[in-house]
Design a protein around this motif. Structure first.
Motif, short mmCIF file in Angstrom:
data_model
loop_
_atom_site.label_atom_id
_atom_site.label_comp_id
_atom_site.label_asym_id
_atom_site.label_seq_id
_atom_site.Cartn_x
_atom_site.Cartn_y
_atom_site.Cartn_z
N LEU A 71 0.50 -1.32 -0.30
CA LEU A 71 0.49 0.04 0.03
C LEU A 71 0.79 1.14 -0.51
O LEU A 71 0.13 2.45 0.16
CB LEU A 71 -1.11 -0.35 1.59
CG LEU A 71 -1.65 -1.25 1.49
CD1 LEU A 71 -2.54 -1.24 2.81
CD2 LEU A 71 -2.35 -0.83 0.77
N ALA A 72 2.02 0.87 0.40
CA ALA A 72 3.24 2.58 0.14
C ALA A 72 2.87 3.25 -1.03
O ALA A 72 3.24 4.52 -0.43
CB ALA A 72 4.47 1.67 0.35
N HIS A 73 2.21 2.90 -2.27
CA HIS A 73 2.09 3.81 -3.79
C HIS A 73 1.11 4.50 -3.33
O HIS A 73 0.96 5.87 -4.31
CB HIS A 73 2.13 2.77 -4.51
CG HIS A 73 1.34 2.23 -4.33
ND1 HIS A 73 0.75 0.92 -3.93
CD2 HIS A 73 -0.18 2.27 -5.09
CE1 HIS A 73 -0.03 0.43 -4.02
NE2 HIS A 73 -0.65 1.15 -5.36
N LEU A 74 -0.05 4.13 -2.00
CA LEU A 74 -0.85 5.36 -1.93
C LEU A 74 -1.17 6.10 -1.34
O LEU A 74 -0.78 5.87 0.04
CB LEU A 74 -2.46 3.90 -1.51
CG LEU A 74 -2.71 3.04 -2.17
CD1 LEU A 74 -3.55 1.84 -1.48
CD2 LEU A 74 -3.36 3.44 -3.76
N ARG A 75 -1.67 7.60 -1.43
CA ARG A 75 -1.40 7.85 -0.51
C ARG A 75 -2.13 7.91 0.43
O ARG A 75 -3.44 7.25 0.76
CB ARG A 75 -2.28 9.54 -1.15
CG ARG A 75 -2.45 10.37 -0.80
CD ARG A 75 -2.90 12.03 -1.36
NE ARG A 75 -3.18 13.89 -0.66
CZ ARG A 75 -1.85 14.64 -1.34
NH1 ARG A 75 -1.51 13.95 -1.78
NH2 ARG A 75 -1.61 15.53 -0.66
N SER A 76 -1.72 8.74 1.64
CA SER A 76 -1.99 8.14 3.39
C SER A 76 -3.26 8.84 3.13
O SER A 76 -3.56 10.55 3.51
CB SER A 76 -1.34 8.80 4.37
OG SER A 76 -1.85 8.27 5.33
N PRO A 77 -4.45 8.34 3.78
CA PRO A 77 -5.41 9.11 3.86
C PRO A 77 -5.47 9.75 5.22
O PRO A 77 -6.96 10.35 6.02
CB PRO A 77 -6.33 7.27 4.70
CG PRO A 77 -6.36 6.44 4.57
CD PRO A 77 -4.44 6.75 4.18
N GLU A 78 -4.79 9.76 6.61
CA GLU A 78 -4.41 9.79 7.86
C GLU A 78 -3.56 10.90 7.90
O GLU A 78 -1.58 10.74 7.58
CB GLU A 78 -4.71 8.57 8.44
CG GLU A 78 -4.73 8.95 9.69
CD GLU A 78 -5.24 8.90 11.19
OE1 GLU A 78 -5.73 9.46 11.56
OE2 GLU A 78 -6.33 8.15 10.60
#
Length: 356
Positions: free
Chosen positions: A185-192
């Motif tokens: 998931l490291a390529h996804l923008r953090s939602p938090e």
């Protein structure tokens, strides 16, 4: 269409048989307050209810807004935890079609309920009793947990008192995985962005996270918690002297900014900086050096050895990907809401429940 608010969830859970898709939750008893109403625990992204069913107790997280890639995130987290089976996490199941309100299905997260004390309550209990042995044990376990997280290639994303429980056996458990990052998931923008009283001043957006640096997300908050425990071990009266426990441990967001020179020090921070014990002053200086680093992703990992000897670890090398310092997702205009499809609860596969 806006998603349900806490009051709508509260009203719906007065009749769990009519709203849940999960058979166990439908047959369960929702824990209520003294007025007989479902007792909510409100957070930034969700409201949580406690449900007892079949001899087990569950935390049911009902989401307050849509989060991009939420189902993909929980699928990735589920697979990673199943592979590593860490003992500091709890079993959960993300249910895309979990609860029905307004004629629509909304997702929920069904998570094992942990019996124990929240971190702030546990620390306050130890400090009030001047239980230095207990604080030393907690400090040692915190250091071991931070090392294990890195070994397991997991970043929690929001280490703070409300997401950390000390169970009946004194073991530390992490809950609330909305911001968790694993390699897939490291390529996804953090939602938090994490709790403001535990985060580095430069953590202002969810961008800039890469497979090379995602494990550094938790470093600053790990130090904030570790240093707080260390200071209370030196002087347990600091809990009362700094008026700790007001949605924080010993430090607050304004203290981090003050240590960077952005504003005048608060009275609790001044108390710590001028404390009679040199070890207390040294610990505050450690935090100051960490707060002054140019990016939260360059703060070095928490180290029990550095904590005890007062060393300030050198900043990590800069990442090759420029940091995205755009607006915070929580303060920007919310994205257009996608109404969940009105499908039957069995039309989408549920993620397997992990029993850790």
């Amino acid at each position: 269409m806006a998603w349900p608010n806490p009051n709508e969830y509260l009203e719906a859970l007065q009749n769990p048989q009519a709203v849940f898709s999960d058979p166990a939750l439908r047959a369960g008893r929702v824990i209520t307050d003294r007025l007989g109403l479902p007792r909510p625990i409100s957070g930034n992204f969700a409201v949580v209810f406690q449900v007892e069913t079949g001899g087990k107790t569950w935390a049911v997280r009902c989401f307050l807004r849509e989060t991009t890639d939420q189902e993909q995130r929980y699928a990735g987290i589920s697979r990673h935890l199943a592979a590593h089976r860490p003992d500091y996490t709890v079993g959960f199941a993300y249910q895309p079609q979990g609860i029905r309100l307004r004629g629509q299905w909304y997702p929920i997260l069904k998570m094992e309920w942990v019996k124990g004390q929240r971190l702030d309550t546990h620390i306050e209990t130890l400090a009030t009793r001047s239980d230095r042995a207990g604080l030393e044990t907690l400090s040692r376990r915190w250091g071991a947990l931070m090392a294990q997280l890195r070994s397991d290639q997991i970043a929690h994303g929001d280490l703070q008192h409300g997401n950390i429980v000390v169970d009946e056996h004194g073991q530390i458990k992490l809950i609330d995985y909305d911001g968790m990052v694993v390699p897939s998931l490291a390529h996804l923008r953090s939602p938090e962005l994490g709790h403001r009283h535990y985060q580095h001043p430069t953590r202002t957006s969810g961008g800039g996270i890469t497979p090379e640096n995602f494990l550094n997300i938790d470093n600053f908050s790990a130090w904030v918690i570790g240093l707080s425990i260390r200071l209370l071990h030196i002087d347990p009266t600091l809990w009362q002297q700094t008026a700790a426990g007001d949605d924080r441990l010993l430090f607050a967001e304004r203290d981090f900014k003050s240590l960077r020179g952005a504003q005048q020090p608060t009275q609790p921070l001044q108390l710590l900086q001028t404390h009679a014990q040199p070890a207390v002053q040294q610990a505050v200086q450690q935090l100051a050096e960490l707060a002054r680093q140019e990016s939260y992703l360059r703060v070095a990992p928490f180290s029990s050895a550095d904590l005890l000897n007062g060393a300030v670890p050198l900043p990590l090398p800069p990442t090759t990907t420029p940091l995205d310092l755009g607006p915070e997702p929580t303060s920007a205009a919310p994205p257009a809401r996608r109404t969940p499809p009105a499908q039957r609860p069995d039309s989408l596969p549920e993620l397997s429940l992990i029993h850790i």
